[in-house]
Design a protein around this motif. Structure first.
Motif, PDB file in Angstrom:
ATOM      1  N   VAL A  90       0.838  -1.205   0.000  1.00 26.80           N
ATOM      2  CA  VAL A  90       0.000   0.000   0.000  1.00 26.80           C
ATOM      3  C   VAL A  90       0.869   1.249   0.000  1.00 26.80           C
ATOM      4  O   VAL A  90       0.569   2.237  -0.675  1.00 26.80           O
ATOM      5  CB  VAL A  90      -0.960  -0.002   1.213  1.00 26.80           C
ATOM      6  CG1 VAL A  90      -1.616   1.350   1.404  1.00 26.80           C
ATOM      7  CG2 VAL A  90      -2.019  -1.072   1.045  1.00 26.80           C
ATOM      8  N   HIS A  91       1.977   1.191   0.726  1.00 29.23           N
ATOM      9  CA  HIS A  91       2.882   2.344   0.801  1.00 29.23           C
ATOM     10  C   HIS A  91       3.917   2.344  -0.321  1.00 29.23           C
ATOM     11  O   HIS A  91       4.844   3.152  -0.308  1.00 29.23           O
ATOM     12  CB  HIS A  91       3.576   2.381   2.161  1.00 29.23           C
ATOM     13  CG  HIS A  91       2.639   2.733   3.271  1.00 29.23           C
ATOM     14  ND1 HIS A  91       2.242   4.013   3.528  1.00 29.23           N
ATOM     15  CD2 HIS A  91       1.995   1.962   4.168  1.00 29.23           C
ATOM     16  CE1 HIS A  91       1.410   4.031   4.543  1.00 29.23           C
ATOM     17  NE2 HIS A  91       1.240   2.784   4.949  1.00 29.23           N
ATOM     18  N   LYS A  92       3.778   1.414  -1.249  1.00 31.42           N
ATOM     19  CA  LYS A  92       4.670   1.309  -2.404  1.00 31.42           C
ATOM     20  C   LYS A  92       6.132   1.134  -1.985  1.00 31.42           C
ATOM     21  O   LYS A  92       7.038   1.733  -2.550  1.00 31.42           O
ATOM     22  CB  LYS A  92       4.503   2.508  -3.339  1.00 31.42           C
ATOM     23  CG  LYS A  92       3.120   2.581  -3.933  1.00 31.42           C
ATOM     24  CD  LYS A  92       2.975   3.755  -4.850  1.00 31.42           C
ATOM     25  CE  LYS A  92       1.545   3.776  -5.392  1.00 31.42           C
ATOM     26  NZ  LYS A  92       1.226   4.996  -6.076  1.00 31.42           N
ATOM     27  N   ARG A  93       6.322   0.324  -0.973  1.00 32.94           N
ATOM     28  CA  ARG A  93       7.671  -0.021  -0.514  1.00 32.94           C
ATOM     29  C   ARG A  93       8.063  -1.363  -1.112  1.00 32.94           C
ATOM     30  O   ARG A  93       7.218  -2.138  -1.555  1.00 32.94           O
ATOM     31  CB  ARG A  93       7.699  -0.131   1.014  1.00 32.94           C
ATOM     32  CG  ARG A  93       7.191   1.085   1.725  1.00 32.94           C
ATOM     33  CD  ARG A  93       8.314   1.963   2.109  1.00 32.94           C
ATOM     34  NE  ARG A  93       7.801   3.009   2.996  1.00 32.94           N
ATOM     35  CZ  ARG A  93       8.155   4.244   2.898  1.00 32.94           C
ATOM     36  NH1 ARG A  93       9.008   4.618   1.972  1.00 32.94           N
ATOM     37  NH2 ARG A  93       7.665   5.145   3.710  1.00 32.94           N
ATOM     38  N   ASN A  94       9.344  -1.654  -1.052  1.00 38.34           N
ATOM     39  CA  ASN A  94       9.844  -2.935  -1.539  1.00 38.34           C
ATOM     40  C   ASN A  94       9.286  -4.040  -0.647  1.00 38.34           C
ATOM     41  O   ASN A  94       9.472  -4.029   0.569  1.00 38.34           O
ATOM     42  CB  ASN A  94      11.368  -2.941  -1.533  1.00 38.34           C
ATOM     43  CG  ASN A  94      11.935  -4.173  -2.188  1.00 38.34           C
ATOM     44  OD1 ASN A  94      11.215  -4.966  -2.768  1.00 38.34           O
ATOM     45  ND2 ASN A  94      13.237  -4.325  -2.078  1.00 38.34           N
ATOM     46  N   ILE A  95       8.630  -5.012  -1.269  1.00 38.51           N
ATOM     47  CA  ILE A  95       7.995  -6.073  -0.486  1.00 38.51           C
ATOM     48  C   ILE A  95       9.036  -7.010   0.117  1.00 38.51           C
ATOM     49  O   ILE A  95       8.840  -7.530   1.209  1.00 38.51           O
ATOM     50  CB  ILE A  95       6.976  -6.835  -1.356  1.00 38.51           C
ATOM     51  CG1 ILE A  95       5.834  -5.897  -1.721  1.00 38.51           C
ATOM     52  CG2 ILE A  95       6.426  -8.049  -0.626  1.00 38.51           C
ATOM     53  CD1 ILE A  95       4.809  -6.493  -2.631  1.00 38.51           C
TER      54      ILE A  95
END
Length: 116
Positions: A90-95
């Motif tokens: 959701v926060h567009k961070r690296n999964i």
């Protein structure tokens, strides 16, 4: 001739003499940031509730079916990892992040209690 007092408009109605101020870009960004946090908190807590519920279900498996309890504990870990990954997405961070290790905690606690 008597002058009539100006008609007062209700506060919720638009006043043509006082238009709304234009929306600033920083206000839109702030709103989007709050929406992201609310969405991620809802997603993560909902999936973590599922993870903890599956972990609790593993505690009520018959004692002669320990394999089923272990399987439910693994599922609890998988759902926990999915919860953390969803919040990161959701926060567009690296999964692929060390934060995913937090998702394994409900399964590890459940596994400990099953094997105890």
């Amino acid at each position: 001739m008597s002058e009539e007092p100006p008609v007062r408009r209700a506060r919720h109605l638009m006043d043509p003499s006082k238009p709304r101020p234009p929306v600033r870009q920083e206000d839109i960004q702030r709103l989007e940031r709050v929406q992201k946090w609310v969405l991620s908190i809802l997603i993560v807590t909902t999936i973590l509730h599922l993870s903890v519920g599956v972990g609790l279900a593993a505690q009520y498996v018959e004692e002669d079916a320990v394999v089923a309890g272990i399987g439910l504990s693994v599922l609890a870990s998988a759902f926990g990892v999915i919860a953390v990954a969803s919040g990161l997405a959701v926060h567009k961070r690296n999964i692929a992040s060390p934060w995913l290790l937090l998702g394994v905690v409900p399964g590890l606690v459940s596994l400990y209690l099953v094997l105890r």
